[in-house]
Design a protein around this motif. Structure first.
Motif, PDB file in Angstrom:
ATOM      1  N   GLY A   1       2.420   2.171  -3.290  1.00 42.48           N
ATOM      2  CA  GLY A   1       1.503   2.485  -4.387  1.00 42.48           C
ATOM      3  C   GLY A   1       1.146   1.302  -5.266  1.00 42.48           C
ATOM      4  O   GLY A   1       0.618   1.475  -6.362  1.00 42.48           O
TER       5      GLY A   1
ATOM      6  N   ASP B   1     -10.066  -4.874  -4.612  1.00 42.55           N
ATOM      7  CA  ASP B   1      -8.747  -4.682  -4.010  1.00 42.55           C
ATOM      8  C   ASP B   1      -8.114  -6.026  -3.645  1.00 42.55           C
ATOM      9  O   ASP B   1      -6.922  -6.241  -3.866  1.00 42.55           O
ATOM     10  CB  ASP B   1      -8.839  -3.809  -2.757  1.00 42.55           C
ATOM     11  CG  ASP B   1      -9.385  -2.430  -3.034  1.00 42.55           C
ATOM     12  OD1 ASP B   1      -8.999  -1.824  -4.060  1.00 42.55           O
ATOM     13  OD2 ASP B   1     -10.212  -1.958  -2.235  1.00 42.55           O
TER      14      ASP B   1
ATOM     15  N   LEU C   1      -3.863   0.241 -15.634  1.00 39.02           N
ATOM     16  CA  LEU C   1      -4.787   1.366 -15.536  1.00 39.02           C
ATOM     17  C   LEU C   1      -4.828   2.205 -16.817  1.00 39.02           C
ATOM     18  O   LEU C   1      -5.692   3.059 -16.957  1.00 39.02           O
ATOM     19  CB  LEU C   1      -4.431   2.234 -14.323  1.00 39.02           C
ATOM     20  CG  LEU C   1      -4.585   1.531 -12.980  1.00 39.02           C
ATOM     21  CD1 LEU C   1      -4.032   2.391 -11.861  1.00 39.02           C
ATOM     22  CD2 LEU C   1      -6.030   1.156 -12.710  1.00 39.02           C
TER      23      LEU C   1
ATOM     24  N   PRO D   1      -3.705   0.527  -5.901  1.00 40.01           N
ATOM     25  CA  PRO D   1      -4.216   1.873  -6.195  1.00 40.01           C
ATOM     26  C   PRO D   1      -5.534   2.170  -5.489  1.00 40.01           C
ATOM     27  O   PRO D   1      -6.355   1.282  -5.267  1.00 40.01           O
ATOM     28  CB  PRO D   1      -4.411   1.842  -7.710  1.00 40.01           C
ATOM     29  CG  PRO D   1      -4.597   0.409  -8.058  1.00 40.01           C
ATOM     30  CD  PRO D   1      -3.815  -0.370  -7.047  1.00 40.01           C
ATOM     31  N   ASN D   2      -5.689   3.433  -5.123  1.00 40.92           N
ATOM     32  CA  ASN D   2      -6.965   3.954  -4.606  1.00 40.92           C
ATOM     33  C   ASN D   2      -7.493   3.226  -3.378  1.00 40.92           C
ATOM     34  O   ASN D   2      -8.678   2.912  -3.297  1.00 40.92           O
ATOM     35  CB  ASN D   2      -8.024   3.942  -5.711  1.00 40.92           C
ATOM     36  CG  ASN D   2      -7.567   4.666  -6.951  1.00 40.92           C
ATOM     37  OD1 ASN D   2      -7.017   5.751  -6.883  1.00 40.92           O
ATOM     38  ND2 ASN D   2      -7.779   4.046  -8.097  1.00 40.92           N
TER      39      ASN D   2
ATOM     40  N   LYS E   1      -9.089   2.768  -0.002  1.00 44.09           N
ATOM     41  CA  LYS E   1     -10.010   3.602   0.768  1.00 44.09           C
ATOM     42  C   LYS E   1      -9.681   3.496   2.247  1.00 44.09           C
ATOM     43  O   LYS E   1      -9.003   2.592   2.685  1.00 44.09           O
ATOM     44  CB  LYS E   1     -11.437   3.165   0.498  1.00 44.09           C
ATOM     45  CG  LYS E   1     -11.864   3.440  -0.935  1.00 44.09           C
ATOM     46  CD  LYS E   1     -13.270   3.006  -1.165  1.00 44.09           C
ATOM     47  CE  LYS E   1     -13.748   3.286  -2.567  1.00 44.09           C
ATOM     48  NZ  LYS E   1     -12.840   3.065  -3.645  1.00 44.09           N
TER      49      LYS E   1
ATOM     50  N   ARG F   1      -7.083   1.625   6.606  1.00 46.04           N
ATOM     51  CA  ARG F   1      -7.313   1.122   5.254  1.00 46.04           C
ATOM     52  C   ARG F   1      -8.413   0.065   5.264  1.00 46.04           C
ATOM     53  O   ARG F   1      -8.451  -0.790   6.145  1.00 46.04           O
ATOM     54  CB  ARG F   1      -6.036   0.515   4.694  1.00 46.04           C
ATOM     55  CG  ARG F   1      -4.950   1.516   4.418  1.00 46.04           C
ATOM     56  CD  ARG F   1      -3.702   0.790   3.903  1.00 46.04           C
ATOM     57  NE  ARG F   1      -2.633   1.707   3.595  1.00 46.04           N
ATOM     58  CZ  ARG F   1      -1.626   1.995   4.422  1.00 46.04           C
ATOM     59  NH1 ARG F   1      -1.542   1.406   5.603  1.00 46.04           N
ATOM     60  NH2 ARG F   1      -0.691   2.850   4.060  1.00 46.04           N
TER      61      ARG F   1
ATOM     62  N   CYS G   1       0.830  -1.212   0.000  1.00 42.09           N
ATOM     63  CA  CYS G   1       0.000   0.000   0.000  1.00 42.09           C
ATOM     64  C   CYS G   1       0.862   1.260   0.000  1.00 42.09           C
ATOM     65  O   CYS G   1       0.609   2.189  -0.777  1.00 42.09           O
ATOM     66  CB  CYS G   1      -0.929   0.006   1.208  1.00 42.09           C
ATOM     67  SG  CYS G   1      -2.199  -1.268   1.156  1.00 42.09           S
TER      68      CYS G   1
END
Length: 79
Positions: A25, A44, A72, A28-29, A31, A38, A22
């Motif tokens: 990176g 995910d 992506l 991604p994204n 939450k 997290r 995490c």
């Protein structure tokens, strides 16, 4: 939604490994809940499972970082 510990148990990862992914990176994204922890959805978890497979195939962390970027992007990244 899953907590970090639930994902670790599900995928047989250490907490430190998931946190590293995490922080680097690789996921991604991500939450966060109202307590700023997290949380992960099904998508995910699948993504993290794929990262684990890439690692087992011998990919370096740098190569693993390039992979999400390519995923992506649009279809031009397929080659």
């Amino acid at each position: 939604m899953y907590t970090m510990m639930q994902v670790c148990r599900e995928l047989d990862l250490t907490y430190q490994t998931l946190k590293f992914y995490c922080n680097e990176g690789l996921v991604p994204n991500v939450k966060r809940d109202k307590n700023n922890r997290r949380v992960f959805g099904e998508r995910d978890v699948k993504w993290i499972r794929d990262l684990s497979c890439l690692k087992k195939c011998g990919m370096t962390i740098q190569e693993m970082k390039e992979y999400p970027a390519l995923c992506l992007e649009d279809e031009r990244s397929i080659p």
